[in-house]
Design a protein around this motif. Structure first.
Motif, short mmCIF file in Angstrom:
data_model
loop_
_atom_site.label_atom_id
_atom_site.label_comp_id
_atom_site.label_asym_id
_atom_site.label_seq_id
_atom_site.Cartn_x
_atom_site.Cartn_y
_atom_site.Cartn_z
N ALA A 1 -7.31 4.38 7.32
CA ALA A 1 -7.16 5.83 7.19
C ALA A 1 -5.75 6.26 7.58
CB ALA A 1 -8.21 6.54 8.05
N GLY A 2 -5.24 5.68 8.66
CA GLY A 2 -3.89 6.00 9.11
C GLY A 2 -2.85 5.61 8.06
N ALA B 1 -15.42 -2.90 12.33
CA ALA B 1 -15.40 -1.98 11.19
C ALA B 1 -14.73 -0.65 11.53
CB ALA B 1 -16.82 -1.75 10.68
N SER B 2 -15.01 -0.09 12.70
CA SER B 2 -14.42 1.22 12.97
C SER B 2 -12.91 1.10 13.18
CB SER B 2 -15.12 1.93 14.13
OG SER B 2 -15.05 1.15 15.29
N ALA B 3 -12.46 0.00 13.81
CA ALA B 3 -11.01 -0.20 13.98
C ALA B 3 -10.32 -0.34 12.62
CB ALA B 3 -10.74 -1.44 14.84
N ILE B 4 -10.95 -1.07 11.71
CA ILE B 4 -10.37 -1.27 10.37
C ILE B 4 -10.33 0.06 9.62
CG2 ILE B 4 -10.68 -2.39 8.12
CD1 ILE B 4 -11.95 -4.79 9.66
N GLY C 1 -3.12 8.09 5.27
CA GLY C 1 -2.93 9.49 5.61
C GLY C 1 -4.16 10.34 5.35
N ILE C 2 -5.35 9.74 5.52
CA ILE C 2 -6.60 10.49 5.34
C ILE C 2 -7.46 10.30 6.58
CG2 ILE C 2 -6.58 10.41 2.81
CD1 ILE C 2 -8.48 8.05 2.89
N SER C 3 -8.56 11.05 6.63
CA SER C 3 -9.45 10.97 7.80
C SER C 3 -10.33 9.71 7.70
CB SER C 3 -10.29 12.25 7.81
OG SER C 3 -11.45 12.04 8.55
N PRO C 4 -10.66 9.08 8.84
CA PRO C 4 -11.52 7.89 8.80
C PRO C 4 -12.86 8.12 8.10
CG PRO C 4 -10.55 8.13 10.98
CD PRO C 4 -10.19 9.38 10.21
N ASP C 5 -13.34 9.37 8.09
CA ASP C 5 -14.62 9.59 7.41
C ASP C 5 -14.46 9.63 5.89
OD1 ASP C 5 -13.57 12.10 6.98
OD2 ASP C 5 -15.17 13.20 8.00
N CYS C 6 -13.22 9.45 5.41
CA CYS C 6 -12.96 9.31 3.97
C CYS C 6 -12.71 7.85 3.58
CB CYS C 6 -11.76 10.16 3.57
SG CYS C 6 -12.04 11.92 3.79
N LEU D 1 0.83 -1.20 0.00
CA LEU D 1 0.00 0.00 0.00
C LEU D 1 0.87 1.26 0.00
CD1 LEU D 1 -3.06 0.65 0.14
CD2 LEU D 1 -2.75 1.06 2.56
N HIS D 2 1.96 1.23 0.77
CA HIS D 2 2.86 2.39 0.82
C HIS D 2 3.50 2.66 -0.52
CE1 HIS D 2 2.94 2.30 5.42
NE2 HIS D 2 2.46 3.47 5.05
#
Ligand code: ZN
Length: 156
Positions: free
Chosen positions: A117-118, A109-112, A121-126, A77-78
């Motif tokens: 997102a981390g 789901a929220s942990a994934i 480098g984007i926000s979890p809501d993206c 992914l990197h």
């Protein structure tokens, strides 16, 4: 803007950890494959690579290359993210669907989403993540991931 799409599947296999989106989930079986079998990160990697017209994950990280045996899929992914940035783009958002019989993804789901997102480098809501059971498909022995990404021109 650019759009990218990725798809991946791996077969369940006993005795290996189950990693989805870089998170290890408690389950009897994990996913086989040459790397850690992280079906979601592989689909996202291919979506990013596809969006900038780069070679696909199997071309860049050949399954026959021993250095990728058991590899952490965040490496793939990197590399994809590096190519996206080099092409002058940044991620607007990603969306994904997992298709698997078990385990239930809802509680994780929220942990994934936060972990992915981390990594991106984007926000979890993206980061969109849905999970479906493979009703009528006869694929209970596999996990499948679909992913789409939207890229926008970076400001820099
Ligand atoms: Zn894969």
């Amino acid at each position: 803007m650019r759009i990218g799409y990725g798809w991946d599947s791996h077969e369940f296999k006993p005795g290996v950890p189950l990693k989805i989106g870089g998170v290890t989930l408690p389950h009897s079986d994990g996913l086989g494959g040459h790397s850690d079998g992280d079906v979601l990160l592989h689909a996202l990697t291919d979506a990013l690579l596809g969006a900038v017209g780069a070679p696909d994950i199997g071309t860049l990280f050949s399954p026959s290359d021993p250095q990728w045996k058991g590899a952490d899929s965040s490496i793939f992914l990197h590399e994809a993210l590096k190519r996206v940035r080099a092409a002058g783009y940044e991620i607007a958002n990603v969306d994904s669907t997992l298709i698997l019989a078990a385990p239930k993804i809802g509680p994780h789901a929220s942990a994934i989403r936060e972990h992915v997102a981390g990594l991106l480098g984007i926000s979890p809501d993206c980061v969109g993540l849905k999970a479906k059971s493979p009703e009528g498909m006869g694929t209970d022995n596999a996990a499948i991931a679909n992913a789409v990404v939207l890229l926008k021109r970076s400001k820099a």
